[in-house]
Design a protein around this motif. Structure first.
Motif, PDB file in Angstrom:
ATOM      1  N   ASP A   1      -3.416   2.760   2.414  1.00 20.78           N
ATOM      2  CA  ASP A   1      -2.451   2.881   3.489  1.00 20.78           C
ATOM      3  C   ASP A   1      -2.973   3.960   4.443  1.00 20.78           C
ATOM      4  O   ASP A   1      -3.554   4.957   4.002  1.00 20.78           O
ATOM      5  N   ARG A   2      -2.802   3.778   5.719  1.00 25.17           N
ATOM      6  CA  ARG A   2      -3.123   4.751   6.775  1.00 25.17           C
ATOM      7  C   ARG A   2      -4.614   4.944   7.025  1.00 25.17           C
ATOM      8  O   ARG A   2      -4.997   5.454   8.072  1.00 25.17           O
TER       9      ARG A   2
ATOM     10  N   THR B   1      -3.406   0.629  -9.012  1.00 25.38           N
ATOM     11  CA  THR B   1      -2.922   1.264  -7.789  1.00 25.38           C
ATOM     12  C   THR B   1      -2.805   2.755  -8.054  1.00 25.38           C
ATOM     13  O   THR B   1      -2.775   3.186  -9.207  1.00 25.38           O
ATOM     14  N   ALA B   2      -2.747   3.527  -6.986  1.00 23.14           N
ATOM     15  CA  ALA B   2      -2.638   4.976  -7.119  1.00 23.14           C
ATOM     16  C   ALA B   2      -2.238   5.543  -5.773  1.00 23.14           C
ATOM     17  O   ALA B   2      -2.126   4.817  -4.782  1.00 23.14           O
ATOM     18  N   ALA B   3      -2.023   6.847  -5.754  1.00 18.89           N
ATOM     19  CA  ALA B   3      -1.839   7.568  -4.493  1.00 18.89           C
ATOM     20  C   ALA B   3      -2.730   8.806  -4.534  1.00 18.89           C
ATOM     21  O   ALA B   3      -3.226   9.196  -5.607  1.00 18.89           O
TER      22      ALA B   3
ATOM     23  N   LEU C   1       0.283  11.357  -0.589  1.00 21.25           N
ATOM     24  CA  LEU C   1       1.150  10.183  -0.744  1.00 21.25           C
ATOM     25  C   LEU C   1       0.467   8.885  -0.336  1.00 21.25           C
ATOM     26  O   LEU C   1       1.049   7.809  -0.512  1.00 21.25           O
ATOM     27  N   VAL C   2      -0.732   8.980   0.215  1.00 19.60           N
ATOM     28  CA  VAL C   2      -1.392   7.762   0.714  1.00 19.60           C
ATOM     29  C   VAL C   2      -1.666   6.814  -0.457  1.00 19.60           C
ATOM     30  O   VAL C   2      -2.314   7.179  -1.433  1.00 19.60           O
ATOM     31  N   GLY C   3      -1.146   5.599  -0.348  1.00 14.87           N
ATOM     32  CA  GLY C   3      -1.284   4.615  -1.422  1.00 14.87           C
ATOM     33  C   GLY C   3      -2.620   3.910  -1.384  1.00 14.87           C
ATOM     34  O   GLY C   3      -3.242   3.783  -0.326  1.00 14.87           O
ATOM     35  N   CYS C   4      -3.054   3.440  -2.550  1.00 15.50           N
ATOM     36  CA  CYS C   4      -4.342   2.743  -2.663  1.00 15.50           C
ATOM     37  C   CYS C   4      -4.194   1.600  -3.650  1.00 15.50           C
ATOM     38  O   CYS C   4      -3.616   1.771  -4.721  1.00 15.50           O
TER      39      CYS C   4
ATOM     40  N   LEU D   1      -6.116  -7.473  -8.713  1.00 16.96           N
ATOM     41  CA  LEU D   1      -5.717  -6.065  -8.712  1.00 16.96           C
ATOM     42  C   LEU D   1      -6.198  -5.383  -9.994  1.00 16.96           C
ATOM     43  O   LEU D   1      -5.959  -5.865 -11.094  1.00 16.96           O
TER      44      LEU D   1
ATOM     45  N   ASP E   1       8.045  10.772  -5.175  1.00 16.15           N
ATOM     46  CA  ASP E   1       7.874  11.032  -3.754  1.00 16.15           C
ATOM     47  C   ASP E   1       7.129   9.845  -3.158  1.00 16.15           C
ATOM     48  O   ASP E   1       5.988   9.592  -3.547  1.00 16.15           O
ATOM     49  N   PHE E   2       7.788   9.119  -2.279  1.00 12.68           N
ATOM     50  CA  PHE E   2       7.172   7.931  -1.683  1.00 12.68           C
ATOM     51  C   PHE E   2       6.725   8.240  -0.263  1.00 12.68           C
ATOM     52  O   PHE E   2       7.472   8.859   0.508  1.00 12.68           O
ATOM     53  N   ASP E   3       5.532   7.786   0.075  1.00  9.73           N
ATOM     54  CA  ASP E   3       5.120   7.819   1.471  1.00  9.73           C
ATOM     55  C   ASP E   3       6.116   6.974   2.259  1.00  9.73           C
ATOM     56  O   ASP E   3       6.553   5.926   1.793  1.00  9.73           O
ATOM     57  N   ARG E   4       6.498   7.430   3.393  1.00  4.75           N
ATOM     58  CA  ARG E   4       7.368   6.725   4.358  1.00  4.75           C
ATOM     59  C   ARG E   4       8.823   6.633   3.918  1.00  4.75           C
ATOM     60  O   ARG E   4       9.709   6.496   4.747  1.00  4.75           O
TER      61      ARG E   4
ATOM     62  N   THR F   1       0.657   8.190 -10.411  1.00  2.56           N
ATOM     63  CA  THR F   1       0.723   7.807  -9.003  1.00  2.56           C
ATOM     64  C   THR F   1       0.611   6.285  -8.966  1.00  2.56           C
ATOM     65  O   THR F   1       0.218   5.664  -9.957  1.00  2.56           O
ATOM     66  N   GLY F   2       0.988   5.691  -7.860  1.00  2.00           N
ATOM     67  CA  GLY F   2       0.882   4.247  -7.761  1.00  2.00           C
ATOM     68  C   GLY F   2       1.112   3.807  -6.339  1.00  2.00           C
ATOM     69  O   GLY F   2       1.381   4.623  -5.455  1.00  2.00           O
ATOM     70  N   ALA F   3       0.993   2.508  -6.132  1.00  5.79           N
ATOM     71  CA  ALA F   3       1.302   1.924  -4.828  1.00  5.79           C
ATOM     72  C   ALA F   3       2.022   0.600  -5.070  1.00  5.79           C
ATOM     73  O   ALA F   3       1.978   0.046  -6.178  1.00  5.79           O
TER      74      ALA F   3
ATOM     75  N   LEU G   1       0.816  -1.222   0.000  1.00  6.32           N
ATOM     76  CA  LEU G   1       0.000   0.000   0.000  1.00  6.32           C
ATOM     77  C   LEU G   1       0.845   1.266   0.000  1.00  6.32           C
ATOM     78  O   LEU G   1       0.307   2.378   0.029  1.00  6.32           O
ATOM     79  N   LEU G   2       2.154   1.086  -0.042  1.00  8.86           N
ATOM     80  CA  LEU G   2       3.054   2.234  -0.024  1.00  8.86           C
ATOM     81  C   LEU G   2       2.787   3.114  -1.247  1.00  8.86           C
ATOM     82  O   LEU G   2       2.943   2.683  -2.379  1.00  8.86           O
ATOM     83  N   GLY G   3       2.398   4.365  -0.998  1.00 10.40           N
ATOM     84  CA  GLY G   3       1.989   5.251  -2.096  1.00 10.40           C
ATOM     85  C   GLY G   3       3.158   6.016  -2.689  1.00 10.40           C
ATOM     86  O   GLY G   3       4.163   6.272  -2.014  1.00 10.40           O
ATOM     87  N   MET G   4       3.032   6.371  -3.964  1.00 16.38           N
ATOM     88  CA  MET G   4       4.090   7.081  -4.685  1.00 16.38           C
ATOM     89  C   MET G   4       3.473   8.087  -5.655  1.00 16.38           C
ATOM     90  O   MET G   4       2.510   7.771  -6.338  1.00 16.38           O
ATOM     91  N   VAL G   5       4.037   9.287  -5.668  1.00 18.00           N
ATOM     92  CA  VAL G   5       3.611  10.317  -6.614  1.00 18.00           C
ATOM     93  C   VAL G   5       4.807  10.661  -7.499  1.00 18.00           C
ATOM     94  O   VAL G   5       5.877  11.000  -6.996  1.00 18.00           O
TER      95      VAL G   5
ATOM     96  N   ALA H   1       1.601  -2.448  -4.613  1.00 17.58           N
ATOM     97  CA  ALA H   1       0.921  -3.618  -5.163  1.00 17.58           C
ATOM     98  C   ALA H   1       1.005  -3.697  -6.683  1.00 17.58           C
ATOM     99  O   ALA H   1       0.794  -4.761  -7.270  1.00 17.58           O
ATOM    100  N   ALA H   2       1.342  -2.581  -7.328  1.00 18.66           N
ATOM    101  CA  ALA H   2       1.487  -2.599  -8.793  1.00 18.66           C
ATOM    102  C   ALA H   2       2.591  -3.559  -9.224  1.00 18.66           C
ATOM    103  O   ALA H   2       2.584  -4.053 -10.348  1.00 18.66           O
TER     104      ALA H   2
END
Lengths: 266, 260
Positions: free
Chosen positions: B250-251, B194-196, B180-183, B191, A252-255, A198-200, A184-188, A202-203
């Motif tokens: 996430d979160r 995915t996105a943020a 930045l919250v991932g989905c 699947l 830019d990655f969350d965490r 954007t992505g996470a 679930l780690l998000g990325m912009v 799981a991609a």
């Protein structure tokens, strides 16, 4: 599955890729002349190419996974990812400035990088094993490049061509996986300040840590153990993005924080 | 466009929803339908729902991604209003036969703790006025056959608002970078995408702020207790009975919507 190519043929193809890497002039796909070539042939050629590069003094810093997303697998008609080594000479730090003309047809991808704390070997490596052997995750960018003309790749071509790896940049901030889910780690991803994707996590095959386990398992019959300290590029979280001189790419990655590559102006 | 029969058009849209039969784009008949008039038709649609007993419980943003705006050849998102009869409570199923051509998309929903109004409102004000954010699934349903519409049509059609459900446990947005919250978005365990959060206009709270500023120009605002669906993080997917769609954030947690 064994290769259709003789060792001499595989070596010949590898030398053609090596010439393309040296001259910056792409070659026609191997599968134009030999459409029957498949994954095993690609790895047979890759092995010769890797050996040639090692003989030149290159060292392996890690591996990259390719074709980790369903759309890319469908495009190339496969149901598994592919891999290639990442050479230490192509690993850059956050903020690196690279020249577009150092590549043939570069494209940019944002990925989660995994840094191993311990050796990891198959054949029965699980996602949990991979996670246990991991020091942490890093924000990463990969410049993919194709020594095959106009990216007209089939599976054998991209596998042979080091899984189309060009260079990588990784953050020095190695973040232990603690209390979060890499899926679930998000990325912009921005190009010149504009959000282009954007992505996470799981991609990448549903779970970036699953790609690491997969890699350890496919390397096992080749007698290769992933050594501690290896960087594993777990696969793009979005469709690859074109590159022009002067571009600034930032993921830019969350965490994990950000990672930037600047392309030199011409 | 003052001569446009807004109430009649609104009735046609409501009737289409009631009979679950799509209609032709309004712009086929009224090619000059403009932005302001389209929102007046939307008002008439919402008023008609309210006069038949529904209550406005919030709003939603649409076309918040650059890709969708380019696809529709516009440079801005759009908004619509949610009514209580569109709510699908947590854990309940969406009944596909209640809709014409339902589609689902993952979103971040804002539950407002305070009223929000004014042309000065930015993402920061939205975050300050928000009591909780939720992982959410938007069930959209175009009243136009095959989702064939122009920007003006979809505004008039209350931005395809049809249903929505919230999940998770409700999270205080303070201290979270929603950009930045991932989905990950799944259908039947597979699947989809995915996105943020930044997929929504760069920041979901910026989308809500945009809606507040648009409303301010018309002398309106959003109210404490309202739920604002900030816009889709991914493409919408069609659903049929037996499907289950899940959006994991996430979160923020997970929202799951079974389809009956």
């Amino acid at each position: 599955m064994s290769s259709l190519l003789t060792e001499a043929e595989a070596q010949h193809h590898a030398l053609r890729l090596l010439e393309a890497r040296d001259s910056g002039v792409a070659i026609e796909p191997f599968t134009d002349a030999q459409p029957e070539l498949g994954m095993a042939d690609g790895y047979a050629i890759q092995t010769h190419l890797v050996n040639a590069l090692l003989e030149r003094g290159e060292t392996i810093a890690g591996y990259k996974l390719g074709l980790t997303s369903r759309p890319m697998q469908e495009l190339l008609g496969v149901d598994s990812p592919d891999f290639g080594p990442v050479f230490a000479s192509t690993v850059y730090a956050d903020g690196a400035e690279l020249a577009v003309d150092a590549f043939i047809a570069p494209r940019m991808e944002a990925e989660i990088g995994v840094v191993l704390a311990q050796d990891l070997a198959g054949p029965d490596c699980t996602t949990i094993d991979a996670r246990r052997a991991t020091a942490g995750l890093v924000a990463a960018l990969e410049i993919v490049d194709s020594r095959i003309k106009d990216w007209r790749i089939t599976l054998a071509d991209t596998v042979a061509d080091l899984a189309s790896n060009g260079a990588i940049a990784v953050s020095s901030n190695v973040v232990p996986i603690d209390g979060f889910d890499p899926r679930l780690l998000g990325m912009v991803f921005t190009r010149n300040g504009e959000v282009v994707a954007t992505g996470a996590g799981a991609a990448a095959m549903g779970d970036p840590m699953a790609t690491v386990a997969w890699l350890a398992n496919v390397l096992s019959p080749l007698g290769v153990t992933l050594p501690a300290g290896s960087i594993i590029m777990t696969g793009a979280l979005h469709a690859m993005v074109p590159i022009a001189p002067g571009d600034v790419f930032r993921a830019d990655f969350d965490r994990l924080g950000p990672i930037t590559i600047r392309m030199a102006s011409e | 466009m003052n001569d446009l029969p807004k109430e009649e058009i609104a009735r046609a849209l409501i009737e289409a929803a009631r009979q679950r039969t799509g209609i032709a784009p309004l712009t086929n008949t009224y090619p000059d339908l403009d932005f302001d008039t389209a929102y007046e038709v939307q008002d008439a649609v919402v008023e008609a729902r309210v006069s038949s007993g529904a209550t406005v419980v919030g709003g939603k943003l649409g076309l918040t991604s650059k890709a969708k705006q380019v696809q529709m050849n516009v440079d801005r998102p759009l908004y619509g209003f949610l009514t209580d009869d569109m709510q699908i409570d947590t854990g309940q199923a969406v009944v596909c036969s209640d809709y014409i051509q339902p589609r689902c998309e993952p979103e971040i929903a804002f539950l407002l703790g305070r009223d929000l109004h004014g042309s000065h409102v930015t993402a920061s004000h939205v975050l300050d006025a928000t009591s909780l954010v939720f992982p959410a699934i938007d069930v959209l349903d175009s009243r136009f056959s095959g989702y064939k519409f122009t920007f003006m049509d979809v505004i008039a059609d209350n931005s395809s608002c049809a249903g929505f459900t919230l999940g998770g446990t409700g999270t205080d947005p303070r201290g979270i970078d929603l950009r930045l919250v991932g989905c990950s978005f799944e259908k039947n365990g597979q699947l989809v995408a995915t996105a943020a959060g930044a997929a929504v206009m760069g920041h979901p709270a910026a989308a809500v702020a945009w809606m507040v500023r648009q409303l301010a120009a018309r002398g309106r605002g959003l109210h404490a207790g309202q739920v604002i669906m900030a816009g889709a993080l991914t493409e919408a997917i069609a659903v049929s009975p037996g499907d289950t769609v899940v959006a994991r954030f996430d979160r923020l947690g997970t929202v799951e919507l079974p389809c009956a």
